[in-house]
Design a protein around this motif. Sequence first.
Motif, short mmCIF file in Angstrom:
data_model
loop_
_atom_site.label_atom_id
_atom_site.label_comp_id
_atom_site.label_asym_id
_atom_site.label_seq_id
_atom_site.Cartn_x
_atom_site.Cartn_y
_atom_site.Cartn_z
N GLU A 10 -7.35 -15.62 81.80
CA GLU A 10 -7.15 -16.68 82.79
C GLU A 10 -8.37 -17.57 82.96
O GLU A 10 -8.27 -18.76 83.26
N ASP A 11 -9.56 -16.98 82.76
CA ASP A 11 -10.80 -17.75 82.91
C ASP A 11 -11.22 -18.45 81.61
O ASP A 11 -12.34 -18.90 81.48
N SER A 12 -10.33 -18.47 80.60
CA SER A 12 -10.53 -19.10 79.29
C SER A 12 -11.43 -18.28 78.36
O SER A 12 -11.74 -18.74 77.27
N SER A 13 -11.86 -17.11 78.78
CA SER A 13 -12.66 -16.27 77.89
C SER A 13 -11.73 -15.62 76.86
O SER A 13 -10.54 -15.42 77.12
N LEU A 14 -12.27 -15.33 75.69
CA LEU A 14 -11.51 -14.67 74.63
C LEU A 14 -11.89 -13.20 74.56
O LEU A 14 -13.07 -12.86 74.63
N TRP A 15 -10.89 -12.34 74.43
CA TRP A 15 -11.10 -10.90 74.34
C TRP A 15 -10.35 -10.34 73.16
O TRP A 15 -9.24 -10.79 72.85
N ILE A 16 -10.94 -9.32 72.52
CA ILE A 16 -10.22 -8.54 71.53
C ILE A 16 -9.60 -7.38 72.29
O ILE A 16 -10.31 -6.63 72.97
N ILE A 17 -8.29 -7.25 72.20
CA ILE A 17 -7.59 -6.17 72.88
C ILE A 17 -6.77 -5.45 71.82
O ILE A 17 -5.89 -6.04 71.19
N LEU A 18 -7.11 -4.18 71.62
CA LEU A 18 -6.39 -3.41 70.61
C LEU A 18 -6.43 -1.93 70.93
O LEU A 18 -7.25 -1.47 71.70
N ASP A 19 -5.51 -1.20 70.33
CA ASP A 19 -5.49 0.25 70.47
C ASP A 19 -6.26 0.85 69.31
O ASP A 19 -6.01 0.52 68.15
N ARG A 20 -7.21 1.73 69.61
CA ARG A 20 -7.99 2.39 68.57
C ARG A 20 -7.08 3.34 67.81
O ARG A 20 -6.36 4.13 68.42
N GLN A 21 -7.10 3.27 66.49
CA GLN A 21 -6.26 4.14 65.67
C GLN A 21 -6.64 5.60 65.82
O GLN A 21 -5.79 6.47 65.92
N LYS A 22 -7.94 5.88 65.85
CA LYS A 22 -8.42 7.26 65.88
C LYS A 22 -8.09 7.98 67.18
O LYS A 22 -7.70 9.14 67.18
N THR A 23 -8.25 7.27 68.32
CA THR A 23 -8.09 7.92 69.62
C THR A 23 -6.83 7.49 70.37
O THR A 23 -6.42 8.15 71.32
N GLY A 24 -6.25 6.37 69.97
CA GLY A 24 -5.08 5.85 70.66
C GLY A 24 -5.40 5.18 71.98
O GLY A 24 -4.51 4.75 72.69
#
Length: 161
Positions: A10-24
């Motif tokens: 919402e504040d225009s910042s970019l984030w990487i959002i993902l699920d870690r394969q190893k830990t879930g």
Amino acid sequence: MKHSNIQEMEDSSLWIILDRQKTGTASYIPLLDIPKQILERYRDTEFAGTGGKVFTLQTHVNMNWQLKRIAKAADIDKRLIFHMSRFSFATTVCLTQGVPIESLSQMMGHLSIKTTQIYAEVTRTKINEDMTNLAKTIEGKYDLSNTPTKKRVMKVAFNNE
């Protein structure tokens, strides 16, 4: 990683959002300026991925091979491997720059902060910076009492005998 993993907040910042394969577990990593520039620089190059992927990296072996190519293209005279990048991010980029280990643990997708503590390499430079910052923070907040403590009075008396 896919382009869909890079999300604008919402504040225009970019984030990487993902699920870690190893830990879930989910990882939430805000993108700083340099990573944004790297993503843009390699968008339409031989390193760009297909099918929604950011880069053409499929396996650790392939990733290490691609890192070798990137190092050569960037005139880096050092063997780069995937784990090195995680270690450098954790230590040099985050911990030594004051990012709390709790935040790093979340970004790395660790289930336990104990796993993150492996990366907690403390250097003399970092200790000096931390103590210098502490000294500035507490400056003028505490005074040394002029009243001697009982131990000090006894020690002084003992030494004068």
